[in-house]
Design a protein around this motif. Structure first.
Motif, PDB file in Angstrom:
ATOM      1  N   ALA A   1      15.960 -27.195  28.786  1.00 44.26           N
ATOM      2  CA  ALA A   1      17.001 -27.474  29.782  1.00 44.26           C
ATOM      3  C   ALA A   1      18.240 -26.619  29.506  1.00 44.26           C
ATOM      4  N   ALA A   2      18.602 -26.478  28.231  1.00 43.19           N
ATOM      5  CA  ALA A   2      19.768 -25.664  27.880  1.00 43.19           C
ATOM      6  C   ALA A   2      19.530 -24.195  28.204  1.00 43.19           C
ATOM      7  N   ILE A   3      18.291 -23.731  28.007  1.00 44.81           N
ATOM      8  CA  ILE A   3      17.965 -22.327  28.299  1.00 44.81           C
ATOM      9  C   ILE A   3      17.936 -22.073  29.802  1.00 44.81           C
ATOM     10  N   TYR A   4      17.237 -22.938  30.534  1.00 47.52           N
ATOM     11  CA  TYR A   4      17.049 -22.696  31.966  1.00 47.52           C
ATOM     12  C   TYR A   4      18.318 -22.914  32.780  1.00 47.52           C
ATOM     13  N   THR A   5      19.270 -23.678  32.237  1.00 48.45           N
ATOM     14  CA  THR A   5      20.545 -23.863  32.938  1.00 48.45           C
ATOM     15  C   THR A   5      21.586 -22.841  32.511  1.00 48.45           C
ATOM     16  N   GLY A   6      21.204 -21.966  31.585  1.00 47.15           N
ATOM     17  CA  GLY A   6      22.117 -20.910  31.164  1.00 47.15           C
ATOM     18  C   GLY A   6      23.088 -21.299  30.078  1.00 47.15           C
ATOM     19  N   VAL A   7      22.985 -22.513  29.568  1.00 48.21           N
ATOM     20  CA  VAL A   7      23.876 -22.937  28.484  1.00 48.21           C
ATOM     21  C   VAL A   7      23.578 -22.131  27.217  1.00 48.21           C
ATOM     22  N   TRP A   8      22.278 -21.894  26.961  1.00 48.84           N
ATOM     23  CA  TRP A   8      21.839 -21.088  25.819  1.00 48.84           C
ATOM     24  C   TRP A   8      21.168 -19.837  26.313  1.00 48.84           C
ATOM     25  N   SER A   9      21.268 -18.791  25.518  1.00 50.43           N
ATOM     26  CA  SER A   9      20.406 -17.626  25.705  1.00 50.43           C
ATOM     27  C   SER A   9      19.033 -17.957  25.132  1.00 50.43           C
ATOM     28  N   SER A  10      18.001 -17.348  25.658  1.00 50.89           N
ATOM     29  CA  SER A  10      16.648 -17.603  25.143  1.00 50.89           C
ATOM     30  C   SER A  10      16.376 -16.844  23.852  1.00 50.89           C
ATOM     31  N   ALA A  11      17.286 -15.939  23.476  1.00 51.13           N
ATOM     32  CA  ALA A  11      17.079 -15.138  22.272  1.00 51.13           C
ATOM     33  C   ALA A  11      17.338 -15.955  21.023  1.00 51.13           C
ATOM     34  N   VAL A  12      16.562 -15.681  19.972  1.00 50.10           N
ATOM     35  CA  VAL A  12      16.800 -16.318  18.692  1.00 50.10           C
ATOM     36  C   VAL A  12      18.199 -15.939  18.216  1.00 50.10           C
TER      37      VAL A  12
END
Length: 278
Positions: free
Chosen positions: A263-274
């Motif tokens: 949810a954090a990745i798909y909403t843009g809160v987090w980047s998907s990169a390690v």
């Protein structure tokens, strides 16, 4: 070493100690925690490698009497030699996979948080299913497992090279499918953690030597102690917990954490990169 850095080190040590021996993927949780804390320096990769030894030391301390007895009776007791051989056999596949695939794992598998989150979710579903349908146990002691079962558990352990799968989770699932009691499955995963994590430490620490400066060593020491203390707590409590409740609660936790991460990745809160260079 400011107060914020100390607190971050304690939090990551807590995450490592709490998750290393339960089937939820300590590596996955550490990377997600680093993302949440905004820790992007390559130093934190070295940090997580070093503090794992704190959690491993917790197992050595709690099982010292039993492990020492095995060590001193190796020349005279067939049962001790058999147990030692079972651990060696179960560790060989993971050692080979780690040595041969070390660069591939770091270059291609540890490149995105999305894979970790999906691995947490899929692994959680697997735990829920296996906890419900596992056959009735035939082996009740981690010290006397048949050698062929130890070998198969070792093959299951290779799955943990996929970030988010969990070393303890893969060995426990394999053990339960082989009719090994839940408590014995958890204990055997504890014993396997000692050589596996020490081997991983030796393999990684040379590459991380440039970060072992005086100030950084102080931060690592804080995380090491936190990892050790919380590792002690988890190992003490986990066996009775899984005997009474099974592994389903860990399955649900994995699904919850994985879903929150996605949810954090798909909403843009987090980047998907390690968040750190592996």
């Amino acid at each position: 070493m400011d107060a914020t850095t100390i607190l971050q080190a304690i939090l990551l040590g807590l995450v490592e100690g709490l998750t290393e021996f339960i089937p939820v993927s300590s590596t996955g949780h550490l990377l997600l925690a680093q993302t949440a804390l905004g820790l992007t320096s390559p130093f934190w990769t070295t940090f997580t490698v070093m503090i794992q030894l704190g959690a491993i030391l917790a197992v050595v301390v709690l099982y010292f009497g039993r492990l020492w007895n095995v060590l001193v009776t190796l020349p005279t007791e067939p049962a001790s030699r058999r147990f030692a051989l079972s651990v060696i056999i179960a560790c060989v596949p993971a050692f080979l996979a780690g040595f041969l695939l070390h660069d591939f794992i770091k270059s291609y598998l540890f490149t995105g948080l999305e894979l970790i989150c999906w691995s947490l979710i899929v692994g959680g579903v697997v735990l829920l299913v296996i906890d419900r349908i596992a056959p009735a146990p035939a082996d009740h002691s981690a010290m006397t497992l048949p050698l062929y079962k130890a070998a198969i558990i070792g093959l299951f352990q290779i799955l943990s090279i996929i970030p988010g799968v969990s070393r303890s989770g893969s060995t426990i699932v394999g053990s339960m499918l082989l009719k090994i009691d839940k408590r014995a499955a958890a204990e055997f995963s504890f014993f396997l953690a000692i050589p596996i994590m020490v081997g991983a430490f030796v393999l990684d620490i040379w590459e991380s030597r440039d970060f072992l400066t005086g100030d950084n060593l102080g931060i690592i020491a804080v995380g090491f102690v936190a990892s050790f203390v919380f590792g002690l707590i988890v190992v003490r409590l986990m066996l009775d917990f899984v005997q009474k409740r099974g592994f389903a609660p860990f399955g649900w936790w994995r699904i919850l954490v994985g879903a929150a991460g996605l949810a954090a990745i798909y909403t843009g809160v987090w980047s998907s990169a390690v968040p750190v260079a592996m």
